[in-house]
Design a protein around this motif. Structure first.
Motif, PDB file in Angstrom:
ATOM      1  N   MET A 106      15.984   5.293  -9.707  1.00 15.95           N
ATOM      2  CA  MET A 106      15.223   4.326  -8.931  1.00 15.95           C
ATOM      3  C   MET A 106      15.067   4.833  -7.508  1.00 15.95           C
ATOM      4  SD  MET A 106      15.882   0.276  -8.240  1.00 15.95           S
ATOM      5  CE  MET A 106      17.578   0.482  -7.693  1.00 15.95           C
ATOM      6  N   VAL A 107      13.830   4.803  -7.038  1.00 15.52           N
ATOM      7  CA  VAL A 107      13.519   5.214  -5.677  1.00 15.52           C
ATOM      8  C   VAL A 107      13.113   3.983  -4.880  1.00 15.52           C
ATOM      9  CG1 VAL A 107      12.091   6.689  -4.219  1.00 15.52           C
ATOM     10  CG2 VAL A 107      12.750   7.475  -6.505  1.00 15.52           C
ATOM     11  N   MET A 108      13.879   3.664  -3.842  1.00 13.14           N
ATOM     12  CA  MET A 108      13.504   2.596  -2.919  1.00 13.14           C
ATOM     13  C   MET A 108      12.521   3.196  -1.919  1.00 13.14           C
ATOM     14  SD  MET A 108      15.152  -0.330  -3.558  1.00 13.14           S
ATOM     15  CE  MET A 108      15.222  -1.212  -2.004  1.00 13.14           C
ATOM     16  N   ALA A 109      11.320   2.652  -1.883  1.00 10.33           N
ATOM     17  CA  ALA A 109      10.277   3.280  -1.071  1.00 10.33           C
ATOM     18  C   ALA A 109       9.443   2.239  -0.339  1.00 10.33           C
ATOM     19  CB  ALA A 109       9.369   4.138  -1.952  1.00 10.33           C
ATOM     20  N   LYS A 110       8.888   2.675   0.774  1.00  9.22           N
ATOM     21  CA  LYS A 110       7.925   1.891   1.528  1.00  9.22           C
ATOM     22  C   LYS A 110       6.603   2.657   1.498  1.00  9.22           C
ATOM     23  CE  LYS A 110       9.202  -0.187   5.313  1.00  9.22           C
ATOM     24  NZ  LYS A 110       9.605  -0.463   6.730  1.00  9.22           N
ATOM     25  N   ALA A 111       5.519   1.962   1.222  1.00  9.47           N
ATOM     26  CA  ALA A 111       4.216   2.621   1.189  1.00  9.47           C
ATOM     27  C   ALA A 111       3.983   3.333   2.527  1.00  9.47           C
ATOM     28  CB  ALA A 111       3.111   1.604   0.928  1.00  9.47           C
ATOM     29  N   PRO A 112       3.573   4.607   2.482  1.00  8.48           N
ATOM     30  CA  PRO A 112       3.453   5.408   3.717  1.00  8.48           C
ATOM     31  C   PRO A 112       2.208   5.061   4.526  1.00  8.48           C
ATOM     32  CG  PRO A 112       2.876   6.728   1.800  1.00  8.48           C
ATOM     33  CD  PRO A 112       3.359   5.415   1.266  1.00  8.48           C
ATOM     34  N   VAL A 113       2.278   3.955   5.225  1.00  9.39           N
ATOM     35  CA  VAL A 113       1.163   3.459   6.040  1.00  9.39           C
ATOM     36  C   VAL A 113       1.500   3.680   7.511  1.00  9.39           C
ATOM     37  CG1 VAL A 113      -0.174   1.418   6.688  1.00  9.39           C
ATOM     38  CG2 VAL A 113       0.555   1.733   4.306  1.00  9.39           C
ATOM     39  N   ALA A 114       0.567   4.224   8.247  1.00  9.63           N
ATOM     40  CA  ALA A 114       0.795   4.517   9.659  1.00  9.63           C
ATOM     41  C   ALA A 114       1.213   3.253  10.414  1.00  9.63           C
ATOM     42  CB  ALA A 114      -0.467   5.104  10.284  1.00  9.63           C
ATOM     43  N   GLY A 115       2.260   3.379  11.199  1.00  8.90           N
ATOM     44  CA  GLY A 115       2.780   2.257  11.964  1.00  8.90           C
ATOM     45  C   GLY A 115       3.833   1.458  11.249  1.00  8.90           C
TER      46      GLY A 115
ATOM     47  N   ARG B  37      14.188   7.239 -17.290  1.00 10.50           N
ATOM     48  CA  ARG B  37      13.238   6.284 -16.735  1.00 10.50           C
ATOM     49  C   ARG B  37      13.184   6.473 -15.224  1.00 10.50           C
ATOM     50  NH1 ARG B  37      13.999  -0.293 -16.224  1.00 10.50           N
ATOM     51  NH2 ARG B  37      11.839  -0.805 -15.629  1.00 10.50           N
ATOM     52  N   VAL B  38      11.999   6.409 -14.644  1.00 13.78           N
ATOM     53  CA  VAL B  38      11.820   6.518 -13.197  1.00 13.78           C
ATOM     54  C   VAL B  38      11.176   5.231 -12.702  1.00 13.78           C
ATOM     55  CG1 VAL B  38      10.684   7.748 -11.311  1.00 13.78           C
ATOM     56  CG2 VAL B  38      11.556   9.020 -13.288  1.00 13.78           C
ATOM     57  N   VAL B  39      11.856   4.573 -11.788  1.00  9.20           N
ATOM     58  CA  VAL B  39      11.361   3.310 -11.233  1.00  9.20           C
ATOM     59  C   VAL B  39      11.194   3.470  -9.730  1.00  9.20           C
ATOM     60  CG1 VAL B  39      11.813   0.850 -10.912  1.00  9.20           C
ATOM     61  CG2 VAL B  39      12.579   1.992 -13.007  1.00  9.20           C
ATOM     62  N   VAL B  40      10.065   3.015  -9.218  1.00  2.31           N
ATOM     63  CA  VAL B  40       9.836   2.963  -7.774  1.00  2.31           C
ATOM     64  C   VAL B  40       9.879   1.493  -7.359  1.00  2.31           C
ATOM     65  CG1 VAL B  40       8.270   3.481  -5.877  1.00  2.31           C
ATOM     66  CG2 VAL B  40       8.425   5.041  -7.836  1.00  2.31           C
ATOM     67  N   ALA B  41      10.898   1.143  -6.584  1.00  2.00           N
ATOM     68  CA  ALA B  41      10.990  -0.206  -6.023  1.00  2.00           C
ATOM     69  C   ALA B  41      10.243  -0.167  -4.697  1.00  2.00           C
ATOM     70  CB  ALA B  41      12.443  -0.615  -5.832  1.00  2.00           C
ATOM     71  N   LEU B  42       9.063  -0.738  -4.675  1.00  2.00           N
ATOM     72  CA  LEU B  42       8.097  -0.466  -3.612  1.00  2.00           C
ATOM     73  C   LEU B  42       7.872  -1.662  -2.695  1.00  2.00           C
ATOM     74  CD1 LEU B  42       6.041   1.585  -2.484  1.00  2.00           C
ATOM     75  CD2 LEU B  42       4.388   0.676  -4.120  1.00  2.00           C
ATOM     76  N   ASP B  43       7.878  -1.364  -1.405  1.00  2.00           N
ATOM     77  CA  ASP B  43       7.441  -2.308  -0.379  1.00  2.00           C
ATOM     78  C   ASP B  43       6.036  -1.866   0.036  1.00  2.00           C
ATOM     79  OD1 ASP B  43       6.932  -3.845   1.847  1.00  2.00           O
ATOM     80  OD2 ASP B  43       8.593  -3.079   3.036  1.00  2.00           O
ATOM     81  N   GLY B  44       5.028  -2.566  -0.461  1.00  2.00           N
ATOM     82  CA  GLY B  44       3.649  -2.173  -0.190  1.00  2.00           C
ATOM     83  C   GLY B  44       2.897  -1.907  -1.484  1.00  2.00           C
ATOM     84  N   ALA B  45       1.765  -1.240  -1.337  1.00  2.00           N
ATOM     85  CA  ALA B  45       0.895  -0.977  -2.485  1.00  2.00           C
ATOM     86  C   ALA B  45       1.003   0.479  -2.925  1.00  2.00           C
ATOM     87  CB  ALA B  45      -0.553  -1.295  -2.127  1.00  2.00           C
ATOM     88  N   PRO B  46       0.938   0.740  -4.231  1.00  2.00           N
ATOM     89  CA  PRO B  46       0.926   2.136  -4.696  1.00  2.00           C
ATOM     90  C   PRO B  46      -0.296   2.873  -4.170  1.00  2.00           C
ATOM     91  CG  PRO B  46       1.314   0.601  -6.517  1.00  2.00           C
ATOM     92  CD  PRO B  46       0.881  -0.224  -5.335  1.00  2.00           C
ATOM     93  N   GLY B  47      -0.157   4.201  -4.038  1.00  2.00           N
ATOM     94  CA  GLY B  47      -1.259   5.029  -3.566  1.00  2.00           C
ATOM     95  C   GLY B  47      -1.367   6.296  -4.386  1.00  2.00           C
ATOM     96  N   PRO B  48      -2.200   7.223  -3.953  1.00  2.00           N
ATOM     97  CA  PRO B  48      -2.384   8.470  -4.702  1.00  2.00           C
ATOM     98  C   PRO B  48      -1.134   9.332  -4.752  1.00  2.00           C
ATOM     99  CG  PRO B  48      -3.534   8.534  -2.590  1.00  2.00           C
ATOM    100  CD  PRO B  48      -3.091   7.137  -2.789  1.00  2.00           C
ATOM    101  N   TRP B  49      -0.147   9.030  -3.934  1.00  2.00           N
ATOM    102  CA  TRP B  49       1.116   9.771  -3.951  1.00  2.00           C
ATOM    103  C   TRP B  49       1.956   9.431  -5.174  1.00  2.00           C
ATOM    104  CZ3 TRP B  49       4.660   6.001  -4.216  1.00  2.00           C
ATOM    105  CH2 TRP B  49       4.331   4.752  -3.661  1.00  2.00           C
ATOM    106  N   LEU B  50       1.628   8.349  -5.876  1.00  2.00           N
ATOM    107  CA  LEU B  50       2.438   7.916  -7.015  1.00  2.00           C
ATOM    108  C   LEU B  50       2.053   8.707  -8.260  1.00  2.00           C
ATOM    109  CD1 LEU B  50       4.556   5.790  -7.987  1.00  2.00           C
ATOM    110  CD2 LEU B  50       2.595   4.434  -8.750  1.00  2.00           C
ATOM    111  N   PRO B  51       2.965   9.495  -8.823  1.00  2.00           N
ATOM    112  CA  PRO B  51       2.628  10.283 -10.015  1.00  2.00           C
ATOM    113  C   PRO B  51       2.651   9.413 -11.264  1.00  2.00           C
ATOM    114  CG  PRO B  51       4.906  10.673  -9.390  1.00  2.00           C
ATOM    115  CD  PRO B  51       4.327   9.761  -8.342  1.00  2.00           C
TER     116      PRO B  51
END
Length: 204
Positions: free
Chosen positions: A1-10, A47-61
């Motif tokens: 599991m990857v805890m991630a934040k969508a890479p948005v500027a700011g 299994r690979v899980v992304v626990a995401l804060d924000g919206a998925p983008g093109p970086w998501l495989p």
């Protein structure tokens, strides 16, 4: 599991500013996340899980399950993510682009000998946790983003009566000096290539 934040500027890696612009900081965050996901997908995890804060983008495989982070502080979001995903498993963030599949396989293997494992980071925090059985008490009310967070997290796991293993120590990327130190550790990764292409404003 990857805890991630969508890479948005700011919204991500703002402590890299002013040495980097907000846009550059976000680009570095995206590269670090992409490298992390490459390592996760190359590991032996089933299994690979992304626990995401924000919206998925093109970086998501492809092949990654995405769940939304829940809760207020990081301690609550960690507890909720583990509850949603279950265990046994390993959880990491997006601050260690130098992590390898072998590092993650070692963390998974540690659960054959321990109830939990923790990887401390050089800034006093931690970069990975591994649990046989998720328990919200493992994270709730542990102070986060402090120079003693890692040791407090370790103490909390032990206070629950868990046999805790130790994973290798890694360096997080939080400040511009971390970019310069971490990039050479994985010179062929996206993060390193992008960092090399950027001129740090403080050095101009």
């Amino acid at each position: 599991m990857v805890m991630a934040k969508a890479p948005v500027a700011g919204r991500v890696k703002t402590r890299l500013v002013p040495e980097y612009s907000f846009e550059e900081a976000a680009a570095l965050a995206e590269a670090a996340l992409a490298d992390t996901l490459d390592a996760v997908r190359a590991s032996g995890a089933d299994r690979v899980v992304v626990a995401l804060d924000g919206a998925p983008g093109p970086w998501l495989p492809p092949g990654c399950d995405v769940i939304a982070q829940r809760g207020g502080g990081l301690d609550e979001r960690l507890a909720a993510a583990w509850e949603d995903v279950g265990g046994p498993g390993v959880q990491i963030g997006m601050d260690t682009p130098q992590v390898t599949a072998a590092d993650l396989d070692g963390a998974l293997a540690s659960l054959e000998r321990h109830d939990a494992s923790l990887g401390l980071s050089t800034d006093g925090g931690w970069w990975a946790s591994a649990l046989q059985r998720p328990d919200p008490r493992a994270f709730l009310d542990v102070p986060m983003s402090r120079d003693d967070t890692g040791m407090r997290q370790l103490a909390r796991l032990r206070s629950l009566g868990l046999r805790v293993g130790r994973l290798p120590m890694l360096r997080d990327v939080d400040h511009a000096t971390d970019v310069a130190a971490v990039a050479p550790l994985a010179p062929n990764g996206r993060f390193a290539r992008l960092a090399a292409s950027m001129a740090v404003s403080g050095a101009r």
